[in-house]
Design an enzyme around this catalytic site. Sequence first.
Site, PDB file in Angstrom:
ATOM      1  N   TYR A 141     -12.870 -10.203 121.869  1.00  0.00           N
ATOM      2  CA  TYR A 141     -14.224 -10.512 122.314  1.00  0.00           C
ATOM      3  C   TYR A 141     -15.007  -9.274 122.724  1.00  0.00           C
ATOM      4  O   TYR A 141     -16.237  -9.297 122.752  1.00  0.00           O
ATOM      5  CB  TYR A 141     -14.183 -11.466 123.509  1.00  0.00           C
ATOM      6  N   LYS A 187       1.265 -12.730 119.065  1.00  0.00           N
ATOM      7  CA  LYS A 187       1.536 -12.673 117.623  1.00  0.00           C
ATOM      8  C   LYS A 187       2.288 -11.367 117.364  1.00  0.00           C
ATOM      9  O   LYS A 187       1.854 -10.498 116.606  1.00  0.00           O
ATOM     10  CB  LYS A 187       0.205 -12.742 116.845  1.00  0.00           C
ATOM     11  N   ASP A 219       1.012 -19.201 116.376  1.00  0.00           N
ATOM     12  CA  ASP A 219       0.993 -20.288 115.387  1.00  0.00           C
ATOM     13  C   ASP A 219       2.011 -21.362 115.771  1.00  0.00           C
ATOM     14  O   ASP A 219       1.743 -22.559 115.711  1.00  0.00           O
ATOM     15  CB  ASP A 219       1.214 -19.762 113.956  1.00  0.00           C
ATOM     16  N   ASP A 243      -8.801 -19.164 123.722  1.00  0.00           N
ATOM     17  CA  ASP A 243      -9.995 -19.929 123.355  1.00  0.00           C
ATOM     18  C   ASP A 243      -9.609 -21.053 122.400  1.00  0.00           C
ATOM     19  O   ASP A 243      -9.971 -22.214 122.590  1.00  0.00           O
ATOM     20  CB  ASP A 243     -11.015 -18.988 122.699  1.00  0.00           C
ATOM     21  N   ASP A 247      -9.178 -25.449 123.211  1.00  0.00           N
ATOM     22  CA  ASP A 247      -9.879 -26.540 122.509  1.00  0.00           C
ATOM     23  C   ASP A 247      -8.863 -27.510 121.911  1.00  0.00           C
ATOM     24  O   ASP A 247      -9.034 -28.739 121.973  1.00  0.00           O
ATOM     25  CB  ASP A 247     -10.762 -25.996 121.375  1.00  0.00           C
TER      26      ASP A 247
HETATM   27  C1  IPM Z   1     -15.496 -20.955 125.779  1.00  0.00           C
HETATM   28  C2  IPM Z   1     -16.599 -20.820 124.767  1.00  0.00           C
HETATM   29  C3  IPM Z   1     -17.086 -19.381 124.759  1.00  0.00           C
HETATM   30  C4  IPM Z   1     -15.910 -18.506 124.372  1.00  0.00           C
HETATM   31  C5  IPM Z   1     -18.301 -19.115 123.858  1.00  0.00           C
HETATM   32  C6  IPM Z   1     -19.467 -19.999 124.194  1.00  0.00           C
HETATM   33  C7  IPM Z   1     -18.708 -17.667 123.892  1.00  0.00           C
HETATM   34  O1  IPM Z   1     -16.161 -21.238 123.511  1.00  0.00           O
HETATM   35  O2  IPM Z   1     -15.762 -20.718 126.971  1.00  0.00           O
HETATM   36  O3  IPM Z   1     -14.372 -21.271 125.412  1.00  0.00           O
HETATM   37  O4  IPM Z   1     -15.600 -18.373 123.191  1.00  0.00           O
HETATM   38  O5  IPM Z   1     -15.285 -17.962 125.279  1.00  0.00           O
HETATM   39 MN    MN Z   2     -14.113 -21.990 123.503  1.00  0.00          MN
END
Ligand code: IPM
Ligand code: MN
Length: 352
Positions: A141, A187, A219, A243, A247
Amino acid sequence: MKKQIAVLPGDGIGAEVAESATAVLQAVGHKFGHEFKFKKGLIGGCAIDETGTPLPDETLETCRNSDAILLGAVGGYKWDTLPSEQRPEKGLLKLRKSLDLFANLRPVTVFESLADASTLKFDIVNGVDLMIVRELTGGLYFGEPSERRGDAVVDTLAYTRQEIERIVRKGFELAQVRRKRLTSVDKANVLESSRMWREIVEEIAPEYPDVEYAHRLVDDAAMQLIRNPKQFDVIVTENLFGDILSDEASMMTGSLGMLPSASLSADGPGLYEPVHGSAPDIAGQGKANPLAMILSAAMMLKYSFHLDDEAEMIENAVVNVLKAGYRTPDIAEKDAKLVSTTEMTEQVVSAL
Ligand code: IPM
Ligand code: MN
C-alpha cells in the site's frame, strides 16, 4: 469520563452509519455518566468536493487533538476516474499513515442467530471467533516506487524489520489474551519480504512461550479459512494479505456489514471504522447495516478508553437485537423483521 471523538462520516453510507454510532455512544454515555464530545471532519470524496483534497489539514488536526476517531467510509463512482493521488482512498491511507496506525484489528465473530445468513454451512461458521491483525502502514500500500513506466508498471512491497516486529508482537499479545494461538500468514515460498517476516516471527516467538504459533502461506490460509475457520484464533499478516483475508472472512458473519475494526498506533488516538466500504449503490436509502460501525464504536470504548463493561453492553445489545430477528436487507433471511438503518440503530439503543 470526558472524551473528544473525531467523527469523519466520509462518503456514501458512511454518513448514515456514523450517525448510528454516535447515537449509540450517546446512549451509553448517558447510562454510565460519560461525556462524549463529537467533532466532525471531512474525509474522502466529500472533502475533495469541498476543499480539493481527500484529507484536509484541518481534519488531520482534529484527529490529532481527539482521544479517538470514528470513520464511516470513503469513495464512490463520482471520484473513480481521478488520478491516484486525488482519490478518496488516498485520504484514508494518508490518515492511517500520518497517525502511524500500524495495527489493524479485525475481529470476525459469528453471532449464532446470524450463522444461517452466511453462504457457508451453519456448522462450519457457527462459533467462529477469530481476529485478523493486519499490518496497516507498510507493504504494497505504501511502497515506493509505485508508478507507470510507459507500458510497464511497478508497485513495491517494502518493510523494515522494526515495522514487522511491532505488528508481530501485537499478534502475539492479542493471542495471549485470547485462546493463545497465533497464525502468521505470508508467502514465504515466493517473496523475500515474507521470508524476513517468518524469521522475525521465529525470533520473537520465544518471548511468548504460552502462545502456540504456526506459519501458513496466504493461499493456503485463504482456503483453510473457509474449509475450517474454527482452527484460527489470531491471524497476523501483511497489509494486502490482511485486506483480502478480512473481506473473505466477513462472509462467515453473513455480511461485510457486520465487521468492525480498530486501527491502533503505539500511543496516539485510535481509528475505528467498519471494514465495509461506502456502498454508493445503496447510499441514502436507509438500507445500510449500521452494526459494523456500532461494533467499531464498542471497540473504541474497549481499546482506546478501557471501558470494557460499556463495550460489552453494546455487543450484548447487538446480540439481542439479532436474536429478536431484526435485520437490515444485507442479512435478511425470509420472514425476517426487515428494518432500516435508523430503525436498527433505535433497536440497539433500546436494547441497551
Ligand atoms: C479497507 C478498505 C481500504 C483498504 C480501501 C478503501 C483503501 O478496503 O479498509 O479494507 O484497502 O485498506
Ligand atoms: Mn478492504
